[in-house]
Design a protein around this motif. Structure first.
Motif, short mmCIF file in Angstrom:
data_model
loop_
_atom_site.label_atom_id
_atom_site.label_comp_id
_atom_site.label_asym_id
_atom_site.label_seq_id
_atom_site.Cartn_x
_atom_site.Cartn_y
_atom_site.Cartn_z
N LEU A 100 4.24 -1.72 3.46
CA LEU A 100 3.83 -0.26 3.29
C LEU A 100 4.97 0.72 3.19
O LEU A 100 6.19 0.67 3.83
N SER A 101 4.93 1.43 2.08
CA SER A 101 6.16 2.66 1.98
C SER A 101 5.52 3.83 1.26
O SER A 101 4.60 3.59 0.48
N VAL A 102 6.04 4.90 1.47
CA VAL A 102 5.78 6.05 0.89
C VAL A 102 7.14 6.70 0.27
O VAL A 102 8.22 6.57 0.87
N ALA A 103 6.90 7.19 -0.90
CA ALA A 103 8.03 7.80 -1.58
C ALA A 103 8.64 9.00 -0.95
O ALA A 103 7.93 9.61 -0.18
N PRO A 104 10.24 8.84 -0.69
CA PRO A 104 10.64 9.85 0.12
C PRO A 104 10.08 11.29 0.03
O PRO A 104 9.98 11.98 0.85
N ALA A 105 9.92 11.66 -1.29
CA ALA A 105 9.55 13.08 -1.59
C ALA A 105 8.22 13.22 -1.01
O ALA A 105 7.63 14.77 -0.93
N TRP A 106 7.29 12.38 -0.71
CA TRP A 106 5.99 12.44 -0.16
C TRP A 106 5.68 12.31 1.09
O TRP A 106 4.59 12.22 1.67
N ARG A 107 6.93 11.94 1.96
CA ARG A 107 6.68 11.66 3.54
C ARG A 107 6.41 12.77 4.17
O ARG A 107 6.59 13.85 3.85
N ARG A 108 5.67 12.74 5.33
CA ARG A 108 5.36 13.46 6.38
C ARG A 108 4.08 14.80 5.68
O ARG A 108 4.12 15.62 6.17
N ARG A 109 3.45 14.00 4.72
CA ARG A 109 2.36 14.82 4.16
C ARG A 109 1.08 13.99 4.11
O ARG A 109 -0.07 14.27 3.39
N GLY A 110 0.96 12.95 5.06
CA GLY A 110 -0.16 12.37 5.52
C GLY A 110 -0.66 11.18 4.34
O GLY A 110 -1.81 10.62 4.50
N LEU A 111 0.34 10.95 3.49
CA LEU A 111 0.01 9.80 2.54
C LEU A 111 -0.34 8.49 3.22
O LEU A 111 -1.30 7.48 2.89
N ALA A 112 0.57 7.92 4.09
CA ALA A 112 0.46 6.95 4.74
C ALA A 112 -0.78 6.82 5.63
O ALA A 112 -1.52 5.74 5.63
N ARG A 113 -0.92 7.75 6.26
CA ARG A 113 -2.22 7.90 7.08
C ARG A 113 -3.49 7.74 6.02
O ARG A 113 -4.37 6.98 6.35
N GLY A 114 -3.53 8.67 4.98
CA GLY A 114 -4.78 8.50 4.01
C GLY A 114 -5.09 7.08 3.43
O GLY A 114 -6.05 6.53 3.37
N LEU A 115 -3.60 6.38 3.26
CA LEU A 115 -3.88 5.22 2.27
C LEU A 115 -4.28 3.97 3.33
O LEU A 115 -5.03 3.21 3.03
N LEU A 116 -3.58 4.02 4.45
CA LEU A 116 -4.19 2.99 5.54
C LEU A 116 -5.46 3.06 5.92
O LEU A 116 -6.38 2.41 6.15
N THR A 117 -5.90 4.44 6.32
CA THR A 117 -7.34 4.78 6.45
C THR A 117 -8.41 4.13 5.44
O THR A 117 -9.22 3.64 5.94
N ALA A 118 -7.91 4.63 4.36
CA ALA A 118 -8.96 4.10 3.27
C ALA A 118 -8.77 2.54 2.98
O ALA A 118 -9.95 2.09 2.98
N ALA A 119 -7.86 2.04 3.10
CA ALA A 119 -7.79 0.43 2.91
C ALA A 119 -8.48 -0.14 4.16
O ALA A 119 -8.99 -1.11 4.07
N LEU A 120 -8.23 0.30 5.34
CA LEU A 120 -8.76 -0.55 6.43
C LEU A 120 -10.26 -0.25 6.42
O LEU A 120 -10.86 -1.16 6.88
N ALA A 121 -10.50 0.83 6.01
CA ALA A 121 -12.37 0.90 5.94
C ALA A 121 -12.70 -0.12 4.98
O ALA A 121 -13.87 -0.79 5.14
N ALA A 122 -12.04 -0.25 3.75
CA ALA A 122 -12.60 -1.21 2.73
C ALA A 122 -12.35 -2.62 3.33
O ALA A 122 -13.34 -3.50 3.10
N LEU A 123 -11.44 -2.89 4.18
CA LEU A 123 -11.23 -4.18 4.67
C LEU A 123 -12.36 -4.70 5.57
O LEU A 123 -12.68 -5.66 5.64
N ALA A 124 -12.42 -3.69 6.59
CA ALA A 124 -13.54 -3.61 7.26
C ALA A 124 -14.90 -4.17 6.91
O ALA A 124 -15.62 -4.75 7.04
N ALA A 125 -15.29 -3.39 5.75
CA ALA A 125 -16.35 -3.51 4.92
C ALA A 125 -16.60 -5.19 4.03
O ALA A 125 -17.52 -5.44 4.13
N GLU A 126 -15.50 -5.52 4.01
CA GLU A 126 -15.49 -6.90 3.41
C GLU A 126 -15.42 -7.89 4.49
O GLU A 126 -15.29 -9.16 4.17
#
Ligand SMILES: CC(C)(COP(=O)(O)OP(=O)(O)OC[C@H]1O[C@@H](n2cnc3c(N)ncnc32)[C@H](O)[C@@H]1OP(=O)(O)O)[C@@H](O)C(=O)NCCC(=O)NCCS
Length: 156
Positions: free
Chosen positions: A81-107
């Motif tokens: 897991l990594s977020v580009a430095p310029a994009w950190r603390r803007r919710g990207l890791a939270r959004g990415l993991l939330t979306a991916a974990l929902a898809a993993l649960a669905a499968e």
């Protein structure tokens, strides 16, 4: 509905979805700047592996975050897991993991595991905020520098 993997990021918006091969160099550039980062060859290998699930966030026309999982039976593991430095603390890791974990649960994944360096306070705070709990310690799991890993788990 799952977003299309080849849909472009809308201006000003962040798009989360499964990675396309064309995203690999952007993901590798982010990983090059973090501890234990994956090489381009490693990312391309994961993209081709049936058990791997690679996700990214696209923002401002570029790959801004990368996450790689492995799925086996009803368990998933978060392997990178990594977020580009310029994009950190803007919710990207939270959004990415939330979306991916929902898809993993669905499968069919019932739980997701991960390892994190004991000293990685930002990542540990992120995982705790997303509902991961520590379930074990792996002594000297990491090299360069040697460090213990905290094993964390989230029920999906
Ligand atoms: C850890 C990392 C992925 C976080 O990405 P991010 O997009 O900045 O995280 P988010 O903005 O989604 O943060 C979500 C929550 O995580 C926690 N968090 C994230 N970064 C934090 C920091 N530097 N310090 C404390 N808490 C932090 C907070 O609870 C945050 O919520 P808040 O902003 O409302 O307080 C990013 O710092 C990174 O790429 N680090 C280098 C690579 C790495 O360590 N990867 C993890 C390997 S296990």
């Amino acid at each position: 509905m799952m977003p299309r993997a080849d849909a472009p990021a809308a201006a000003g918006a962040v798009w989360y979805g499964p990675m396309a091969p064309a995203d690999a160099p952007g993901a590798a550039a982010i990983e090059a700047g973090v501890a234990d980062g994956w090489s381009l060859a490693g990312i391309e290998g994961a993209l081709a592996a049936p058990a791997a699930r690679c996700w990214c966030a696209r923002a401002g026309g570029q790959v801004a975050a990368f996450a790689a999982f492995t799925c086996a039976a009803d368990e998933a593991s978060l392997d990178a897991l990594s977020v580009a430095p310029a994009w950190r603390r803007r919710g990207l890791a939270r959004g990415l993991l939330t979306a991916a974990l929902a898809a993993l649960a669905a499968e069919g994944a019932a739980a997701c595991y991960l390892e994190v360096r004991r000293s990685n306070t930002p990542a540990r705070a992120l995982y705790a905020a997303l509902g991961f709990a520590p379930v074990g310690l792996r002594p000297r799991f990491y090299e360069n520098p040697a460090e213990d890993a905290v094993l964390m788990k989230k029920e999906l």
